[in-house]
Design a protein around this motif. Structure first.
Motif, PDB file in Angstrom:
ATOM      1  N   LEU A 217       0.833  -1.185   0.000  1.00  0.00           N
ATOM      2  CA  LEU A 217       0.000   0.000   0.000  1.00  0.00           C
ATOM      3  C   LEU A 217       0.876   1.246   0.000  1.00  0.00           C
ATOM      4  O   LEU A 217       2.100   1.183   0.088  1.00  0.00           O
ATOM      5  CB  LEU A 217      -0.917  -0.015   1.224  1.00  0.00           C
ATOM      6  N   GLY A 218       0.227   2.410  -0.065  1.00  0.00           N
ATOM      7  CA  GLY A 218       0.953   3.665  -0.171  1.00  0.00           C
ATOM      8  C   GLY A 218       1.680   4.042   1.103  1.00  0.00           C
ATOM      9  O   GLY A 218       1.851   3.249   2.021  1.00  0.00           O
ATOM     10  N   THR A 222      -0.650   8.639   5.044  1.00  0.00           N
ATOM     11  CA  THR A 222      -1.318   9.444   4.024  1.00  0.00           C
ATOM     12  C   THR A 222      -2.573   8.763   3.483  1.00  0.00           C
ATOM     13  O   THR A 222      -3.307   9.364   2.724  1.00  0.00           O
ATOM     14  CB  THR A 222      -0.371   9.744   2.868  1.00  0.00           C
ATOM     15  N   TYR A 223      -2.781   7.511   3.833  1.00  0.00           N
ATOM     16  CA  TYR A 223      -4.013   6.839   3.404  1.00  0.00           C
ATOM     17  C   TYR A 223      -4.806   6.454   4.645  1.00  0.00           C
ATOM     18  O   TYR A 223      -4.316   6.503   5.762  1.00  0.00           O
ATOM     19  CB  TYR A 223      -3.709   5.612   2.544  1.00  0.00           C
ATOM     20  N   SER A 224      -6.068   6.085   4.427  1.00  0.00           N
ATOM     21  CA  SER A 224      -6.942   5.717   5.544  1.00  0.00           C
ATOM     22  C   SER A 224      -7.464   4.311   5.335  1.00  0.00           C
ATOM     23  O   SER A 224      -7.144   3.648   4.342  1.00  0.00           O
ATOM     24  CB  SER A 224      -8.112   6.707   5.647  1.00  0.00           C
ATOM     25  N   ASP A 227      -8.885   3.205   1.942  1.00  0.00           N
ATOM     26  CA  ASP A 227      -8.024   2.841   0.816  1.00  0.00           C
ATOM     27  C   ASP A 227      -7.386   1.472   0.988  1.00  0.00           C
ATOM     28  O   ASP A 227      -6.797   0.932   0.051  1.00  0.00           O
ATOM     29  CB  ASP A 227      -6.912   3.890   0.662  1.00  0.00           C
ATOM     30  N   GLU A 228      -7.479   0.912   2.148  1.00  0.00           N
ATOM     31  CA  GLU A 228      -6.787  -0.341   2.426  1.00  0.00           C
ATOM     32  C   GLU A 228      -7.616  -1.535   1.942  1.00  0.00           C
ATOM     33  O   GLU A 228      -8.842  -1.553   2.063  1.00  0.00           O
ATOM     34  CB  GLU A 228      -6.540  -0.450   3.936  1.00  0.00           C
ATOM     35  N   PRO A 422      -3.134  15.216   4.699  1.00  0.00           N
ATOM     36  CA  PRO A 422      -2.834  13.872   5.229  1.00  0.00           C
ATOM     37  C   PRO A 422      -1.412  13.728   5.739  1.00  0.00           C
ATOM     38  O   PRO A 422      -1.148  12.907   6.628  1.00  0.00           O
ATOM     39  CB  PRO A 422      -3.098  12.959   4.027  1.00  0.00           C
ATOM     40  N   ASP A 427       4.387  10.033   7.480  1.00  0.00           N
ATOM     41  CA  ASP A 427       4.660   9.429   6.188  1.00  0.00           C
ATOM     42  C   ASP A 427       5.800   8.430   6.367  1.00  0.00           C
ATOM     43  O   ASP A 427       6.128   8.039   7.485  1.00  0.00           O
ATOM     44  CB  ASP A 427       5.004  10.490   5.135  1.00  0.00           C
ATOM     45  N   PRO A 435      -2.292   3.972   9.265  1.00  0.00           N
ATOM     46  CA  PRO A 435      -2.868   5.033   8.438  1.00  0.00           C
ATOM     47  C   PRO A 435      -3.596   6.058   9.310  1.00  0.00           C
ATOM     48  O   PRO A 435      -3.775   5.874  10.506  1.00  0.00           O
ATOM     49  CB  PRO A 435      -3.849   4.272   7.541  1.00  0.00           C
ATOM     50  N   TRP A 438     -10.129   7.411   8.965  1.00  0.00           N
ATOM     51  CA  TRP A 438     -10.872   7.751   7.762  1.00  0.00           C
ATOM     52  C   TRP A 438     -11.681   9.028   7.946  1.00  0.00           C
ATOM     53  O   TRP A 438     -11.839   9.812   7.009  1.00  0.00           O
ATOM     54  CB  TRP A 438     -11.796   6.592   7.362  1.00  0.00           C
TER      55      TRP A 438
END
Length: 943
Positions: A217-218, A222-224, A227-228, A422, A427, A435, A438
């Motif tokens: 994943l990213g 920065t993702y929640s 997005d997972e 985010p 990071d 993460p 959300w």
């Protein structure tokens, strides 16, 4: 003289009994009603004292922390700690502790939010078709928060269920990308972009990796959760049990693999955890923190962050005490779909998602879980190095205060803030393994900023984390009255009820609670507590201004204060002044505070939450002082009004008796009685009646008080004798003087004088007004008695209005208004009834004095109905005069009582005045009914 007085009383037994009953009623009413007001005052002061026992009496915050809104409205807003990070130095804290009179000074340093993964269990057992050898269950999650008003769908999660054996990487042995040991005793290389994936053992002995895309994943932070996505492998064993690798099954224990009767997977919800530092000893004395520990141990003052080296990196571990209640309103709702033809083993990550979309799909049910169950699941392992609990402090954020816009009606509107970048949650460089939440993508109410922490170099980055030494239950902390509760954000979440029908309906009748967004308006309390000794090590090297002034607030309890009293208030005031002088900080006295509902408008959110109108419980300062002063003023006012109306009632009765004896007194004057002897005769008669009435009232006060639930008391009952005597003498003084000064020829004059200034009446109402003007003293006496009763009832209503919300607007005020309403209303209604009785007495005397006139009117053709309407008009005019005067007097008293004159009180006064007029008209029916008993023929003959 005494013998003559006795014969006069005995010779006119009817009149004497009537006066005796009047004095008895007035005296007993005064004793009982004053007992009622005293009882209500004692009840109020007792309620205030018991309901204002709180955890702390003084709140100390950094200079300038008190907002203009708080200063203007004398309030402390909820969430006052949520946007307050540091500002008080340890030296200032030491000066607060050294102030004379301080019993406990408990500091709290708000440090910031980190994120943690809370496994939320979903039960997929019933979604599995046990007749298939291989199948995939797709889980379509929907993340929900804020009473279901905010929701967002997430990417699908997949569970591969196979009857073939699975082998898993050994977590207890060293791993590398080239050779990772597995549970079959062999080593396999990592699959590209999948990491150490489990492998399915096919019937021919070959193994194929089941790729888990979470490893590719990213950038973390920065993702929640939205997005997972993931793919986990589970074996359905021949015995019907499910077997999976470590961390897959929610019921799994430690180890490389585990088995369970149920297929319960854990979907990670990212929960923000607010970390705060306290002085463990002071916190224990303030709220009993040590006694609330349910697992592990409590914090100790010497608990500090431990630092050790691991190769070139520095590992910092912060000891914390974790709460067993997450205080976050967040849940997961999922829809299950069975994919019977899916075969993900051996498929590359890049092709995996497309492969899982192919083939038939079958609905397989639904499931749900919440963060509370996930948090408690983490705690169930017990506090130990191998159990619960630990987390990261790599990236921490701080939230600023909420900004409010004030609307014309007094409502506060929360200022909307765009969702934070985010990157603020960390990071790759910060090595944050979790993460962001959300809901952090929602429109917020606070500005977020990252806590500056030591970063190190890329080759040797530091790692910061926390580990629980114990778990505490906030419900076991020392309890305090809900009516006098002051903000304890360390342990309690804010909750806001819907303030209108639309908001209550949207919330389902439940309060809005924090949803897990650090930038949200409602923020969860700290879930992690550490000691102040850990703060310097945690913040060292990052350049945070909080290093020099880490403390956000100090809660102070003053010695020998257990609730609001005048003595306690003065003691707390002196201590607060000393603290302000010694430190220069903002100091608020919270003794005598109470939650006060404040209307707040919350703008709509980005995930479906509509705009809401909420009622938040702010803390109103000085409530107890306002209430006790209002009660004292109200009690004094009622004492005076009850006494005056009783005196007027008796004065009217005695004046009527003297007026009835005009001829007799004139004869005595003609026989040579001096004026002082005639006055002494009148006063002697009323004094004797007053003395007898006082003795009778002494016996009646106790049973009447008991029947009404009023504690009269011996001392107050003994006052009945002097009060009755005094009332009788005061009531008889003016009639006695008038009788002594009257000329003997006055008995030959008409009993009713003419009113020269009144024009010749042309209507029935005009004739009634002229009749009232012919006896102005009697008219003013009757209307005055009614005015006092109306004023008393207006005053009591004003007191209830003040308690209920116009001035205090607090839960304590609501409770007090209920406790005083019954006794005070009884006293006020009794005064209105006495005033109405005085009006009826005036009308009765007018009928007796004008009996010949009324007989003449009947003789010339007036009907009894017309005469009754005439008396009714007189009663109505008396009622209007008394009610208007009483309403004006009551409004003046209300303004003095509550310190202002809200517009609603004018309507209340008008309503009470109208009720007074109606009661007076009803009282006029009694003398009007006596018209039919007038002996018309005899009166005309005498005339």
């Amino acid at each position: 003289m005494l013998n003559f007085v006795w014969r006069q009383l005995r010779g006119r037994a009817g009149r004497s009994v009537a006066l005796l009953v009047g004095v008895l009623v007035a005296t007993t009413g005064f004793v009982v009603l004053t007992g009622a007001t005293t009882t209500s005052r004692l009840a109020v002061t007792g309620t205030v004292e018991q309901s204002t026992a709180a955890a702390y009496d003084i709140l100390v915050r950094p200079k300038g922390a008190r907002t203009p809104l708080e200063a203007e409205r004398r309030l402390v807003q909820p969430n006052y700690l949520s946007g307050l990070f540091g500002g008080i130095t340890t030296a200032q804290y030491e000066r607060v502790k050294a102030v004379a009179g301080v019993d406990v000074a408990a500091p709290i340093a708000m440090l910031g939010w980190s994120t943690a993964r809370v496994p939320t269990p979903l039960d997929l057992t019933d979604a599995v078709d046990r007749s298939l050898d291989r199948q995939v269950i797709r889980v379509d999650p929907r993340f929900v928060a804020e009473r279901g008003l905010s929701a967002a769908p997430g990417r699908p999660r997949y569970v591969y269920v196979t009857t073939h054996p699975l082998i898993h990487p050994r977590v207890d042995l060293p791993q590398s990308s080239d050779a990772t040991p597995y549970t079959d005793g062999r080593s396999y290389p990592w699959v590209a972009a999948c990491g150490p994936a489990p492998r399915e053992v096919l019937p021919d002995g070959r193994t194929r990796a089941v790729c888990d895309p979470r490893y590719a994943l990213g950038s973390p932070g920065t993702y929640s959760e939205l997005d997972e996505w993931s793919l986990v492998a589970v074996r359905l064993r021949p015995d019907g049990r499910f077997e999976a690798g470590a961390g897959v099954l929610a019921d799994a224990g430690p180890g490389s693999s585990s088995a369970s009767d149920r297929l319960r997977i854990a979907v990670g919800l990212t929960v923000p955890l607010l970390l705060a530092a306290v002085d463990p000893t002071a916190e224990d004395r303030l709220v009993g923190l040590g006694g609330a520990v349910v697992d592990g141990r409590s914090l100790r003052p010497d608990d500090t962050a431990s630092v050790r080296s691991a190769g070139s990196s520095e590992l910092l571990n912060v000891p914390v005490l974790a709460t067993n209640r997450p205080f976050v309103d967040a849940e997961l709702r999922a829809h299950f779909t069975r994919l019977p033809a899916a075969r993900p083993a051996g498929v590359d990550r890049d092709e995996l998602e497309r492969a899982l979309r192919r083939g038939p799909t079958l609905a397989a049910g639904e499931g749900r879980g919440d963060v509370v169950a996930g948090w408690r699941g983490r705690l169930s392992a017990g506090v130990s190095p191998d159990g619960c609990c630990s987390g990261q402090l790599q990236a921490m954020v701080q939230a600023g205060p909420t900004r409010y816009d004030r609307l014309p009606d007094g409502t506060l509107r929360v200022g909307a803030v765009a969702a934070a970048d985010p990157q603020v949650y960390g990071d790759q460089q910060t090595f944050n393994p979790y993460p962001r939440p959300w809901l952090a993508g929602d429109t917020g109410a606070r500005v977020l900023s990252r806590v500056p922490l030591k970063q190190g170099s890329r080759s040797s980055p530091p790692y910061r984390g926390w580990r629980a030494v114990g778990v505490f239950d906030p419900g076991r902390l020392a309890g305090f009255s809900d009516l006098g509760r002051v903000p304890l954000e360390t342990y309690e979440p804010p909750a806001a009820q819907g303030a209108d029908a639309a908001s209550r309906s949207a919330l389902g009748g439940r309060p809005l609670e924090p949803g897990g967004n650090p930038a949200g308006h409602l923020a969860a309390p700290p879930l992690l507590l550490t000691s102040l000794a850990s703060v310097p090590q945690l913040l060292a090297g990052g350049g945070s201004p909080q290093v020099g002034a880490p403390i956000s607030a100090i809660r102070v309890r003053v010695a020998d204060v257990g609730g609001y009293t005048e003595q306690s208030a003065e003691r707390v005031r002196l201590v607060a002044e000393r603290i302000a002088q010694a430190t220069g900080l903002d100091v608020d006295i919270t003794l005598g505070s109470s939650p006060a509902p404040q209307a707040v408008e919350l703008p709509a959110g980005s995930f479906g939450r509509p705009a809401l109108r909420l009622a938040e419980n702010w803390s109103a300062l000085g409530v107890a002082s306002v209430i006790t002063k209002a009660v004292d003023r109200k009690s004094v006012a009622l004492f005076v009004l009850v006494l005056v109306v009783c005196a007027l009632f008796l004065g009217n009765a005695v004046a009527a008796a003297v007026r009835d004896r005009r001829s007799e007194l004139a004869v005595l004057a003609c026989l040579g009685w001096p004026a002082r002897r005639i006055g002494a005769l009148i006063l002697g008669e009323v004094a004797a009646l007053g003395l007898v009435a006082g003795l009778l009232s002494l016996g009646l006060a106790f049973p009447l008080g008991a029947a009404l639930g009023i504690d009269v008391g011996w001392r107050r009952a003994l006052l009945a004798v002097p009060v009755a005597l005094l009332l009788a003498l005061v009531a008889g003084l003016v009639p006695a003087l008038r009788a002594a000064r009257a000329h003997p020829a006055a008995a030959l004059r008409p009993p009713v004088a003419t009113a020269r200034w009144v024009r010749r009446p042309r209507t029935l109402a005009g004739l009634a007004l002229a009749n009232l003007a012919r006896t102005p003293g009697r008219t003013l006496l009757g209307s005055g008695a009614l005015a006092i009763g109306v004023a008393a009832l207006t005053l009591v209503t004003a007191a209830g209005y003040a308690f209920r919300g116009a001035i205090v607007g607090s839960l304590l005020g609501d409770t007090v208004s209920v406790s005083v309403r019954g006794a005070d209303t009884l006293a006020a209604v009794a005064t209105v009834l006495l005033g109405a009785a005085a009006v009826a007495d005036v009308l009765y005397l007018n009928i007796r004095d004008r009996a010949a006139e009324l007989a003449t009117l009947r003789a010339v053709g007036w009907t009894d109905a017309a005469l009754a309407r005439l008396i009714g008009y007189e009663g109505f005019l008396l009622g209007v005069l008394g009610a208007l005067a009483g309403a004006a007097l009551g409004l003046g008293g209300a303004a003095w009582l509550v310190g202002g004159l809200p517009g609603a009180l004018v309507l209340v006064a008008a309503t009470v005045a109208g009720a007074g007029v109606l009661v007076t008209c009803a009282a006029a029916l009694v003398p009007a009914a006596l018209l039919r008993r007038l002996p018309t023929a005899r009166l005309l003959t005498e005339e």
